[in-house]
Design an enzyme around this catalytic site. Structure first.
Site, PDB file in Angstrom:
ATOM      1  N   ARG A   2       0.824  -1.209   0.000  1.00 37.11           N
ATOM      2  CA  ARG A   2       0.000   0.000   0.000  1.00 37.11           C
ATOM      3  C   ARG A   2       0.859   1.260   0.000  1.00 37.11           C
ATOM      4  O   ARG A   2       0.400   2.349  -0.327  1.00 37.11           O
ATOM      5  CB  ARG A   2      -0.973  -0.001   1.183  1.00 37.11           C
ATOM      6  CG  ARG A   2      -2.027   1.074   1.033  1.00 37.11           C
ATOM      7  CD  ARG A   2      -3.230   1.056   1.990  1.00 37.11           C
ATOM      8  NE  ARG A   2      -3.270   0.058   3.012  1.00 37.11           N
ATOM      9  CZ  ARG A   2      -2.626   0.138   4.192  1.00 37.11           C
ATOM     10  NH1 ARG A   2      -1.902   1.210   4.469  1.00 37.11           N
ATOM     11  NH2 ARG A   2      -2.714  -0.835   5.056  1.00 37.11           N
ATOM     12  N   TYR A  18     -14.028  20.549 -14.158  1.00 38.54           N
ATOM     13  CA  TYR A  18     -14.516  19.203 -14.474  1.00 38.54           C
ATOM     14  C   TYR A  18     -15.623  18.870 -13.479  1.00 38.54           C
ATOM     15  O   TYR A  18     -15.463  19.120 -12.290  1.00 38.54           O
ATOM     16  CB  TYR A  18     -13.350  18.219 -14.371  1.00 38.54           C
ATOM     17  CG  TYR A  18     -13.770  16.776 -14.431  1.00 38.54           C
ATOM     18  CD1 TYR A  18     -14.373  16.262 -15.567  1.00 38.54           C
ATOM     19  CD2 TYR A  18     -13.570  15.932 -13.353  1.00 38.54           C
ATOM     20  CE1 TYR A  18     -14.764  14.935 -15.627  1.00 38.54           C
ATOM     21  CE2 TYR A  18     -13.953  14.604 -13.401  1.00 38.54           C
ATOM     22  CZ  TYR A  18     -14.550  14.113 -14.540  1.00 38.54           C
ATOM     23  OH  TYR A  18     -14.937  12.807 -14.599  1.00 38.54           O
ATOM     24  N   ASP A  50      -5.002  21.336 -12.135  1.00 39.05           N
ATOM     25  CA  ASP A  50      -5.359  20.141 -12.894  1.00 39.05           C
ATOM     26  C   ASP A  50      -4.849  20.349 -14.319  1.00 39.05           C
ATOM     27  O   ASP A  50      -5.358  21.198 -15.056  1.00 39.05           O
ATOM     28  CB  ASP A  50      -6.882  19.952 -12.857  1.00 39.05           C
ATOM     29  CG  ASP A  50      -7.343  18.661 -13.544  1.00 39.05           C
ATOM     30  OD1 ASP A  50      -6.660  18.204 -14.481  1.00 39.05           O
ATOM     31  OD2 ASP A  50      -8.389  18.122 -13.154  1.00 39.05           O
ATOM     32  N   LYS A  83      -6.456   9.813 -19.122  1.00 41.55           N
ATOM     33  CA  LYS A  83      -6.633  10.528 -20.377  1.00 41.55           C
ATOM     34  C   LYS A  83      -5.340  10.495 -21.200  1.00 41.55           C
ATOM     35  O   LYS A  83      -4.927   9.442 -21.627  1.00 41.55           O
ATOM     36  CB  LYS A  83      -7.120  11.950 -20.089  1.00 41.55           C
ATOM     37  CG  LYS A  83      -8.230  12.034 -19.005  1.00 41.55           C
ATOM     38  CD  LYS A  83      -9.558  11.458 -19.452  1.00 41.55           C
ATOM     39  CE  LYS A  83     -10.586  11.336 -18.334  1.00 41.55           C
ATOM     40  NZ  LYS A  83     -10.871  12.552 -17.584  1.00 41.55           N
TER      41      LYS A  83
HETATM   42  C1  LIG Z   1     -11.433  12.891 -16.349  1.00 35.83           C
HETATM   43  C2  LIG Z   1     -10.982  14.063 -15.574  1.00 35.83           C
HETATM   44  C3  LIG Z   1     -10.795  13.996 -14.186  1.00 35.83           C
HETATM   45  C4  LIG Z   1     -11.135  12.756 -13.393  1.00 35.83           C
HETATM   46  O1  LIG Z   1     -10.263  11.707 -13.632  1.00 35.83           O
HETATM   47  P1  LIG Z   1     -10.659  10.152 -13.498  1.00 35.83           P
HETATM   48  O2  LIG Z   1      -9.422   9.460 -13.916  1.00 35.83           O
HETATM   49  O3  LIG Z   1     -11.841   9.912 -14.372  1.00 35.83           O
HETATM   50  O4  LIG Z   1     -11.010   9.914 -12.048  1.00 35.83           O
HETATM   51  C5  LIG Z   1     -10.311  15.110 -13.543  1.00 35.83           C
HETATM   52  N1  LIG Z   1     -10.029  16.252 -14.208  1.00 35.83           N
HETATM   53  C6  LIG Z   1     -10.216  16.368 -15.531  1.00 35.83           C
HETATM   54  C7  LIG Z   1      -9.883  17.646 -16.209  1.00 35.83           C
HETATM   55  C8  LIG Z   1     -10.690  15.278 -16.272  1.00 35.83           C
HETATM   56  O5  LIG Z   1     -10.885  15.410 -17.592  1.00 35.83           O
END
Ligand SMILES: *Cc1c(COP(=O)(O)O)cnc(C)c1O
Length: 369
Positions: A57, A108, A178, A203
């Site tokens: 972990r 988001y 982000d 992504k």
């Molecule tokens: C998809 C996304 C998230 C969330 O990520 P997950 O991997 O789906 O938990 C956060 N911020 C942005 C800008 C995103 O496009």
């Protein structure tokens, strides 16, 4: 991990980082380390949780290879999490408890929901239009932290990160960014002074729509080995709350990152060309495209049903959520009840893939009708 010569370009770093040491007979790739526990280490302290050795972990060598690669690209030290949201909730959790949180009015949507929880728990949240730099800077006075996302998902709003981050640092406001849409190849918030960068590695970083993964990146620790305090807080949070990633997913993400540069080059070129052509299409009332990257959003004539019909009529583009994969995806964002009413209900978000641009264009043209 292998030492790399200094000064390599990002296109080389995505390929070279996170490799095993070069030795005769050594593998080119790190193995998928499937182990929940490790033989006791003589230096392991009584607090097996606080110590970074000994239990799955707390650490895993496959994670470390991926973290080395992302850290090298962002100019910091990375930690992987079970998903983007796991990384985002860890980042929100370690922020100082006092002072307002400045946040985009349309982040988001799930991040927005989490920021709503923070507000419900009693913290002041100041929501800003991230494109209005003066308003963002004014909101920083007396704030404890700022949450940034640029470009925002799905409105494609771009924040003036150099100005906003400098203003936040001047006021000792903690900065989280982000960086999912831009990727470290197009934007490196840590080098501008941000404290914590988060990604949905689901992504672009992994790039093949085959896993969920998140990552945080913070400054490199001091030369004497003292870790950056945000890194230490995020590592402790990950280890205690247990939002850890599976080694198989992380290995796939590391394989995906090897092609990040070429994927983004191709997808970005496709996006630029499609944005230009869409801007001249009579059924498209607005194109939201910052001029870089591979994400764009369009608004179409008619109502929500007409926008849905465009997505449904596509045969090359897949009508689906998510983004950043090799395949092109199209989605009307307001189909989610949780999406902000500030997002137009005919807005289609396009994640441009690496296919042939003429095939992508012909498909959009026939779908727009
Ligand atoms: C998809 C996304 C998230 C969330 O990520 P997950 O991997 O789906 O938990 C956060 N911020 C942005 C800008 C995103 O496009």
């Amino acid at each position: 991990m292998t030492e790399r010569p200094p000064g390599l370009a990002p296109a080389t770093v995505v390929v070279a980082a996170g490799r095993p040491p070069r030795a005769p007979g050594a593998p080119v790739n790190v193995p998928i380390e499937l182990s929940s526990t490790y033989a006791a280490h003589p230096t392991l302290g009584a607090d097996g949780v606080a110590n970074n050795l000994g239990y799955g972990r707390a650490s895993n060598s496959t994670w470390e290879a991926f973290e080395e690669a992302v850290g090298a690209l962002e100019g910091g030290q990375a930690l992987c999490f079970a998903s983007g949201m796991a990384a985002i909730s860890a980042a929100l959790a370690v922020l100082p408890a006092d002072g307002a949180l400045v946040a985009p009015r349309t982040p988001y949507n799930t991040s927005g929901a989490l920021i709503g929880e923070v507000e419900a728990a009693g913290r002041e949240v100041r929501r800003v239009d991230v494109q209005d730099t003066a308003a963002v800077v004014a909101a920083l006075d007396g704030a404890g932290a700022i949450w940034l996302e640029s470009p925002t998902n799905p409105l494609m709003e771009v924040a003036d990160l150099p100005v906003i981050i400098a203003a936040a640092r001047q006021r000792e406001v903690v900065v989280v960014c982000d960086n999912t849409f831009a990727t470290p190849l197009l934007q490196q918030p840590l080098t501008l002074g941000a404290d914590i960068v988060v990604h949905s590695a689901t992504k672009y970083l992994s790039g093949h729509s085959d896993l969920l993964l998140g990552v945080t990146v913070t400054r490199v620790g001091a030369a004497d080995g003292t870790p950056d305090p945000w890194y230490a807080a995020l590592l402790a949070h990950r280890t205690r709350h247990g939002a850890i990633a599976g080694p198989v997913e992380v290995w796939l993400a590391l394989r995906g990152i090897r092609t990040l540069h070429v994927r983004l080059e191709r997808a970005g070129a496709n996006a630029a060309e499609l944005a230009r052509r869409l801007g001249e299409h009579p059924k498209v009332t607005r194109v939201r495209y910052p001029g870089w990257g591979a994400m764009l959003a369009i608004e179409v004539t008619g109502g929500p049903a007409d926008a849905e019909a465009v997505a449904a009529a596509c045969q090359v583009w897949l009508g689906a959520t998510s983004l950043g994969g090799v395949e092109s995806l199209i989605e009307r964002r307001r189909r989610y009840p949780g999406e902000s009413p500030l997002v137009p209900d005919t807005l289609l978000r396009l994640s441009v893939g690496i296919e042939d641009v003429e095939d992508l264009w012909r498909d959009l043209e026939q779908a727009l009708g």
